[in-house]
Structures are given as structure tokens and as C-alpha cells.
Design an enzyme around this catalytic site. Structure first.
Site, mmCIF file in Angstrom:
data_model
loop_
_atom_site.group_PDB
_atom_site.id
_atom_site.type_symbol
_atom_site.label_atom_id
_atom_site.label_comp_id
_atom_site.label_asym_id
_atom_site.label_seq_id
_atom_site.Cartn_x
_atom_site.Cartn_y
_atom_site.Cartn_z
ATOM 1 N N LYS A 258 0.907 -1.103 -0.096
ATOM 2 C CA LYS A 258 0.015 -0.022 -0.004
ATOM 3 C C LYS A 258 0.849 1.366 0.027
ATOM 4 O O LYS A 258 1.554 1.391 0.912
ATOM 5 C CB LYS A 258 -0.877 0.066 1.174
ATOM 6 N N ASP A 263 -2.384 10.387 3.117
ATOM 7 C CA ASP A 263 -3.867 9.994 3.599
ATOM 8 C C ASP A 263 -4.529 11.113 4.257
ATOM 9 O O ASP A 263 -4.397 10.939 5.517
ATOM 10 C CB ASP A 263 -3.837 8.511 4.194
ATOM 11 N N LYS A 270 -9.711 13.259 7.865
ATOM 12 C CA LYS A 270 -9.224 12.902 9.326
ATOM 13 C C LYS A 270 -9.219 14.237 10.170
ATOM 14 O O LYS A 270 -9.080 15.233 9.656
ATOM 15 C CB LYS A 270 -8.049 12.360 8.868
ATOM 16 N N ASP A 281 2.013 6.718 5.393
ATOM 17 C CA ASP A 281 0.973 5.732 4.899
ATOM 18 C C ASP A 281 1.265 4.933 3.609
ATOM 19 O O ASP A 281 0.514 4.235 3.089
ATOM 20 C CB ASP A 281 -0.360 6.489 4.558
ATOM 21 N N ASP A 340 -11.811 7.276 3.887
ATOM 22 C CA ASP A 340 -10.656 7.057 4.603
ATOM 23 C C ASP A 340 -10.248 5.501 4.575
ATOM 24 O O ASP A 340 -9.054 5.255 5.261
ATOM 25 C CB ASP A 340 -10.828 7.814 5.899
ATOM 26 N N GLU A 342 -9.166 3.679 2.311
ATOM 27 C CA GLU A 342 -8.678 3.690 1.029
ATOM 28 C C GLU A 342 -7.696 2.641 0.739
ATOM 29 O O GLU A 342 -7.494 2.322 -0.130
ATOM 30 C CB GLU A 342 -8.257 5.085 0.526
ATOM 31 N N ARG A 344 -7.170 -0.433 1.323
ATOM 32 C CA ARG A 344 -7.921 -1.739 0.931
ATOM 33 C C ARG A 344 -8.392 -1.297 -0.728
ATOM 34 O O ARG A 344 -8.489 -2.431 -1.261
ATOM 35 C CB ARG A 344 -9.031 -2.011 1.887
HETATM 36 N N1 BES Z 1 -3.809 4.823 6.921
HETATM 37 C C1 BES Z 1 -5.040 4.822 7.764
HETATM 38 C C2 BES Z 1 -4.644 3.803 8.917
HETATM 39 C C3 BES Z 1 -3.588 4.323 9.879
HETATM 40 C C4 BES Z 1 -4.105 4.956 11.095
HETATM 41 C C5 BES Z 1 -2.327 4.129 9.710
HETATM 42 C C6 BES Z 1 -3.123 5.354 11.821
HETATM 43 C C7 BES Z 1 -1.464 4.415 10.558
HETATM 44 C C8 BES Z 1 -1.821 5.058 11.732
HETATM 45 C C9 BES Z 1 -6.134 4.025 6.891
HETATM 46 O O1 BES Z 1 -6.368 4.490 5.620
HETATM 47 C C10 BES Z 1 -7.375 4.552 7.552
HETATM 48 O O2 BES Z 1 -7.671 5.709 7.613
HETATM 49 N N2 BES Z 1 -8.221 3.554 8.282
HETATM 50 C C11 BES Z 1 -9.264 3.755 8.846
HETATM 51 C C12 BES Z 1 -10.349 2.983 8.587
HETATM 52 C C13 BES Z 1 -11.832 3.382 8.719
HETATM 53 C C14 BES Z 1 -12.325 4.447 7.923
HETATM 54 C C15 BES Z 1 -12.687 1.943 8.675
HETATM 55 C C16 BES Z 1 -9.141 3.420 10.271
HETATM 56 O O3 BES Z 1 -8.172 2.847 10.762
HETATM 57 O O4 BES Z 1 -9.472 4.483 11.249
HETATM 58 ZN ZN ZN Z 2 -4.463 5.070 4.662
HETATM 59 ZN ZN ZN Z 3 -7.195 6.229 5.458
#
Ligand code: BES
Ligand code: ZN
Ligand code: ZN
Length: 493
Positions: A258, A263, A270, A281, A340, A342, A344
Site C-alpha cells: 500500500k 492519507d 481525518k 501511509d 478514509d 482507501e 484496501r
Molecule cells: N492509513 C489509515 C490507517 C492508519 C491509522 C495508519 C493510523 C497508521 C496510523 C487508513 O487508511 C485508515 O484511515 N483507516 C481507517 C479505517 C476506517 C475508516 C474503517 C481507520 O483505521 O480508522
Molecule cells: Zn491509509
Molecule cells: Zn485512510
């Protein structure tokens, strides 16, 4: 830092030089410590009479000892003598560097009296510990800059130790390549720039293709492209091949990363607090790039494919909206409930492309995928999700050997239903509960039966403060060592 292996002999002292020797738990003087103890009239044993017990992580500094032409003598706690293995040697080398890096000494000599392989690992530890991302520090005080420019390893058989170091040096360079990518801010490292840096690895013998948006549109990668749609930067897909096996047509193994260069969350934006962390990310893609670097640099005898999905997730007038339905390369449709989630979406197309084109023996993807995995496992374990016990076992074993720990997570089929939705084949989020698991289950819907594993490295890719002397604060390079060992132990000619 210049690294040199020299024949073990009498100490050739210099003004700004440190000599590091091992002290085993007990404490017991190592052979070199013993020799220096008598040379300095018992300074070593007198110094070690206090609470210093030779435990791992302990060290004791003697400054300007008598009868020694060195400014510093460092006693490194090495743990029990009979348990002094590769990991202990690496930690000792790293600890020596870390303890002395700001001391002013310019040369560090390791006098470890150990087998050549262990000396090579000590040098590896010191090299990893010497990593620093300092290219944007224009006004740093001189006393904050590391002073060690030369590392010398004294070895009874310097030639053998040097030869054992060669593949480790390649690996450390791969780790540093990853750490650099992860540390770069998103205004510098956007998809095209990431792609350029990977393309430059052709000098190591890698084959690198970069696909742009037009090519990905033709391939039907609506899921990946939807993520990058709100960004002023074009999305890219990097396809890296290392054909090191005797039979260049032998079925490869594959790693997919990824690479979300930033992000913001997109329209599901966010919170401001901590958003700057989202420059890393792309840690999954960074790890795959570093792995390919290491494999090529050490000329691994295996056919390996690395695929990086490179995008930037931004909100603008053209950005993907919550509720949008996209069609992935697999033909499956996805309702994007949360922009967010994204990573996946990027992996869905990158993995499909990978198995469609290369038909690999297995695929492992790495991704900073969910905040939930940090809640579950913290920073010292990455989550392992897989449809295959053999692949999982090999990954767990390789990780444990390299100090890059994995913890296998469940993938209960009944949770998969949480991804069902009315208007499309699936939605891109499950719910808060088991967030890392539903993310993995989503990805699994794009895996066509072959052995596959997913490493959620959201917690492991970055650590501050670090608790490992071989890993300076910040980008860890997690995944490179683990996957390099997986390849070395199971998939080379
Ligand atoms: N890049 C983030 C995950 C992340 C969070 C990585 C903190 C490193 C530190 C990912 O794209 C994301 O935002 N995931 C969300 C998913 C949710 C919207 C279902 C999350 O983990 O909050
Ligand atoms: Zn992300
Ligand atoms: Zn994200």
C-alpha cells in the site's frame, strides 16, 4: 560510516577512538576485555565492580583509561555468554554505536572475539543504528551530529567476517532505502517521485515498469483510481521484478504494498491532530521497495515480483464521495462508504493485477491499513492475516528471527457478511468492531484462491521513541528484514 574488517591484533590506538568490548552476564570479561584489563592495570574490572552486570542493553563507558591510546573504552553488556547469538551480536553492535555516537569519537572499533558470522551481525547492528534522516536539517548544532565516521571490526578471520557481512550490508541498505521513503514528507514524495526513485533501482539489475492513470484505466482499476481521483498528483502502479533464479521463467513469489503517499482521509477527512503522520501511509510500498532493493543488491537466487499501488488520498472537487460505487479490476463493485478506508481499495486492484499477470506461488501484501491494529497490538507487532497455515508459519518464523514480530489474527467467515451492502457487491468498511479483521476480509475478496498473507503494519512502520538500538526513532523499515529472510530460507535455488 565506513566499515572495515581488520585482523585482530594489539590495539592500535588513536586520539578520538573508542574500543568496545563485550561483558557477559555474571559479569564475565570477554577475551578482549580481559586483555584490556591487564593492559590498563585492572581498570576494566574495577569499573565493572558496581551495578554493571553485563546484562543486555547495559553499557559502561571508561574515558581515557591508562596505558591505552584510545579516548574511550566501552563495556557492552552482552547477556549470558552461552546465549550470545546473532540477535545478541546485532544488539551489541547497535548499542555500541548508539552509546558513543555523540561522544566525539570518530572511530569505533568492535573487539568482540566471536565467530565471523556474529561479527558480521554486530557490524550490521551498528550500521542499522547509524541510520539518520537529516537531509532537511540546515541549522543543526555540531554537537548534535553523530561523530563516528569509521567502524572497525577486529576479527581473527577478517576475510570470512567481511564476506559474511556482504549480504547483510545489502539488507541494511534496503532497510535504509525504506526508511528514507517513509521519512520523506508528502510534498516531496508523491506517487510520481516514489516511482522515479524505484525506477532508479534498475541500476541494481531490477526491471521496473511504471503504469500511469491511462494504463490503469484501460486495465479497469476503478478501485485504485477512485482513491487518487481527488489529488492533483497522478496515481502510479510500480511493477518491480527481480529474476535471480536459474530459471528466469520459474513461477515467482510476489509482494504487494500500500503506497498512499498521503492519507488525508479524502472527503471523509481525518481530524487535524496527528494528520501529519499520514505521510507514512506508504510504509507497505516502502517496505516492498526496500525488499526488492536488498534482493537485487545481494543477488538473491529467486524470482520475485514487487507491486506498489501509489496514490494520494485528497479531498477536492473531483474527489470520490461517500456512497460512490466503483468497479474494481476483478469486476466486483464496491460502495465507498468511507473514503478514509482507501488502502484496501488500492490493494484490491494491485493484488488482482499481480495474480492476473504473474500467477505467483503466493502473495504477501503489506499495508499501514488500520488504526485498529495499533489498538490491538501496539507498535511491536504487526497483524498477520492469511488463508494459508504454511505461509503463516514461515512468516511468523522469519519475523521472530529478525526481531520483526507478527501476531496471527483470525479471519472468521461470519464477519465477512459485515461487508455486504444493498447497492453493490460490497462496501469498503465493516464497522468499528474488529476493524482490522474486516479490512483483511475485504482484501481477501480480491484473492483468487492462491496462498496469501496480509501484514497490517500501521503500528510497526513508525515508532517514537524506539526501544531497539538498531532502530533510530521514526521510520523502522519494518518488513524488509522479515521478507528478505522468508525469501532466503524458503525460496532460493
Ligand atoms: N492509513 C489509515 C490507517 C492508519 C491509522 C495508519 C493510523 C497508521 C496510523 C487508513 O487508511 C485508515 O484511515 N483507516 C481507517 C479505517 C476506517 C475508516 C474503517 C481507520 O483505521 O480508522
Ligand atoms: Zn491509509
Ligand atoms: Zn485512510
Amino acid at each position: 560510516m565506513k566499515i572495515k574488517f581488520v585482523e585482530y591484533g594489539p590495539v592500535a590506538g588513536e586520539a578520538l577512538m573508542a574500543i568496545a568490548v563485550l561483558m557477559f552476564e555474571g559479569p564475565a570479561l570477554s577475551e578482549a576485555a580481559e586483555a584490556l584489563d591487564s593492559q590498563t592495570g585492572g581498570a576494566v574490572s574495577r569499573a565493572a565492580a558496581g551495578r554493571f552486570k553485563g546484562a543486555k542493553g547495559q553499557s559502561l563507558e571508561l574515558v581515557a583509561p591508562a596505558n591505552l591510546h584510545a579516548s574511550h573504552l566501552l563495556l557492552i553488556g552482552a547477556g549470558p555468554q552461552d546465549a550470545f547469538d546473532a540477535a545478541a551480536a546485532e544488539a551489541a553492535g547497535a548499542e555500541a554505536y548508539k552509546t558513543l555516537k555523540l561522544s566525539g569519537v570518530t572511530t569505533l572499533e568492535l573487539r568482540f572475539n566471536a565467530a565471523p558470522e556474529l561479527l558480521a551481525r554486530a557490524a550490521f547492528g551498528a550500521k542499522l543504528a547509524s541510520y539518520r534522516f537529516d537531509k532537511y536539517l540546515t541549522k543543526e548544532k555540531p554537537e548534535k551530529k553523530p561523530s563516528i565516521t569509521h567502524l572497525r571490526i577486529a576479527a581473527a578471520d577478517a576475510k570470512t567476517a567481511k564476506a559474511a557481512f556482504a549480504p547483510l550490508e545489502a539488507l541494511a541498505d534496503g532497510v535504509a532505502f525504506t526508511r528514507d521513503l517513509v521519512s520523506e514528507p508528502a510534498n516531496i514524495l508523491y506517487p510520481a517521485e516514489f516511482a522515479r526513485r524505484v525506477k532508479a533501482l534498475e541500476r541494481l539489475g531490477l526491471e521496473v515498469e511504471i503504469l500511469g492513470e491511462a494504463e490503469m484505466t484501460k486495465l479497469g482499476m476503478g478501485s485504485l483510481l477512485g482513491v487518487g481521483q481527488g489529488s492533483a498528483r497522478d496515481s502510479k502502479l510500480a511493477v518491480i521484478q527481480w529474476l535471480g533464479a536459474k530459471d528466469k521463467t520459474a513461477q515467482p513469489i510476489a509482494f504487494v504494498g500500500k503506497g498512499v503517499c498521503f492519507d488525508s482521509g479524502g472527503i471523509s477527512i481525518k481530524p487535524a491532530d496527528g494528520m501529519e503522520d499520514m505521510k507514512w501511509d506508504m510504509g507497505g510500498a516502502g517496505a516492498v521497495a526496500g525488499l526488492m532493493y536488498a534482493l537485487a543488491a545481494r543477488k538473491a537466487k529467486a524470482n520475485v515480483v514487487g507491486i506498489l499501488g501509489l496514490v494520494e488520498n485528497m479531498p477536492d472537487g473531483n474527489a470520490q464521495r461517500p456512497g460512490d460505487i466503483v468497479t474494481s479490476m476483478s469486476g466486483q463493485t464496491i460502495e465507498v462508504i468511507n473514503t478514509d478506508a482507501e488502502g484496501r481499495l488500492v490493494l484490491a486492484d494491485a493484488l488482482w493485477y499481480c495474480q492476473d499477470r504473474f500467477k505467483p506461488r503466493f502473495m504477501v501484501d503489506l499495508a499501514t491499513l488500520t488504526g485498529a491494529i495499533i489498538i490491538a497490538l501496539g507498535n511491536d507487532y504487526a497483524g498477520l492475516f492469511s488463508n494459508n497455515d504454511d505461509l503463516s508459519g514461515a512468516l511468523l518464523k522469519a519475523g521472530a528471527a529478525e526481531g520483526e514480530n507478527l501476531w496471527r489474527m483470525p479471519m472468521p467467515p461470519q464477519y465477512d457478511k459485515m461487508l455486504d451492502t444493498l447497492a453493490a457487491d460490497m462496501k469498503n468498511i465493516g464497522g468499528r468492531a474488529g476493524g482490522s479483521i474486516t479490512a483483511a476480509l475485504f482484501i481477501q475478496r480480491f484473492v483468487n484462491g492462491l496462498p496469501w498473507a496480509h501484514l497490517d503494519i500501521a503500528g510497526a512502520a513508525w515508532k517514537k521513541p524506539s526501544t531497539n538500538p538498531a532502530i533510530p526513532d521514526g521510520a523502522t523499515g519494518f518488513g524488509v528484514r522479515l521478507l528478505n529472510r522468508l525469501v532466503a530460507e524458503g525460496y532460493e535455488d
